[in-house]
Design a protein around this motif. Sequence first.
Motif, PDB file in Angstrom:
ATOM      1  N   SER A  14      43.226  49.081  42.952  1.00  0.00           N
ATOM      2  CA  SER A  14      42.543  48.127  42.070  1.00  0.00           C
ATOM      3  C   SER A  14      41.728  47.171  42.950  1.00  0.00           C
ATOM      4  N   PRO A  15      40.745  46.488  42.360  1.00  0.00           N
ATOM      5  CA  PRO A  15      39.921  45.565  43.154  1.00  0.00           C
ATOM      6  C   PRO A  15      40.774  44.498  43.847  1.00  0.00           C
ATOM      7  N   ASP A  16      40.335  44.114  45.013  1.00  0.00           N
ATOM      8  CA  ASP A  16      41.001  43.088  45.804  1.00  0.00           C
ATOM      9  C   ASP A  16      40.032  41.925  45.962  1.00  0.00           C
ATOM     10  N   SER A  37      35.754  48.219  50.703  1.00  0.00           N
ATOM     11  CA  SER A  37      35.220  47.208  49.792  1.00  0.00           C
ATOM     12  C   SER A  37      35.569  47.597  48.365  1.00  0.00           C
ATOM     13  N   THR A  38      35.911  46.598  47.569  1.00  0.00           N
ATOM     14  CA  THR A  38      36.253  46.848  46.162  1.00  0.00           C
ATOM     15  C   THR A  38      35.469  45.881  45.274  1.00  0.00           C
ATOM     16  N   GLU A  95      24.688  43.379  49.038  1.00  0.00           N
ATOM     17  CA  GLU A  95      24.382  42.919  47.684  1.00  0.00           C
ATOM     18  C   GLU A  95      25.454  43.340  46.690  1.00  0.00           C
ATOM     19  N   ALA A  96      26.010  44.546  46.858  1.00  0.00           N
ATOM     20  CA  ALA A  96      27.016  45.047  45.914  1.00  0.00           C
ATOM     21  C   ALA A  96      27.752  46.224  46.533  1.00  0.00           C
ATOM     22  N   THR A  97      29.015  46.380  46.128  1.00  0.00           N
ATOM     23  CA  THR A  97      29.805  47.555  46.496  1.00  0.00           C
ATOM     24  C   THR A  97      30.556  48.040  45.264  1.00  0.00           C
ATOM     25  N   CYS A  98      30.840  49.307  45.249  1.00  0.00           N
ATOM     26  CA  CYS A  98      31.569  49.934  44.145  1.00  0.00           C
ATOM     27  C   CYS A  98      33.065  49.637  44.292  1.00  0.00           C
ATOM     28  N   ALA A  99      33.711  49.349  43.168  1.00  0.00           N
ATOM     29  CA  ALA A  99      35.151  49.084  43.177  1.00  0.00           C
ATOM     30  C   ALA A  99      35.966  50.322  42.821  1.00  0.00           C
ATOM     31  N   ASP A 100      35.408  51.214  42.020  1.00  0.00           N
ATOM     32  CA  ASP A 100      36.144  52.394  41.561  1.00  0.00           C
ATOM     33  C   ASP A 100      35.237  53.615  41.611  1.00  0.00           C
TER      34      ASP A 100
END
Length: 115
Positions: A14-16, A37-38, A95-100
Amino acid sequence: MTAMYNLFRDLPTSPDTRERIDCLLDRPGLRVERIVSTGQASPSGFWYDQIEHEWVVLLQGAAELTVDLPDGPQIVSLRPGDSLELPARRRHRVEATCADPPTLWLAVFWPSDAA
């Protein structure tokens, strides 16, 4: 026996709140890190401005970076298998990273001749 490490081991489910950085190899003039990365991104207005060179390959997930090139900032989208070399002092930000699934990076760092 040679040290063995599976890059896909112990990934978060799960995201951290923070990225996870594991140093896999640290030798004079060379460092290799696994970064997980999450959903993290660089804080507003923050730029990485490192004194060492960096090469990253994205193994899983997705990411968007802004790289400050001489002719202006450029957005770079990374998908699994994409790699990017960031010379020393090349300002960049996430700018952004995928969590799942979690975004899994392999990063290699080495000194700049000017460092």
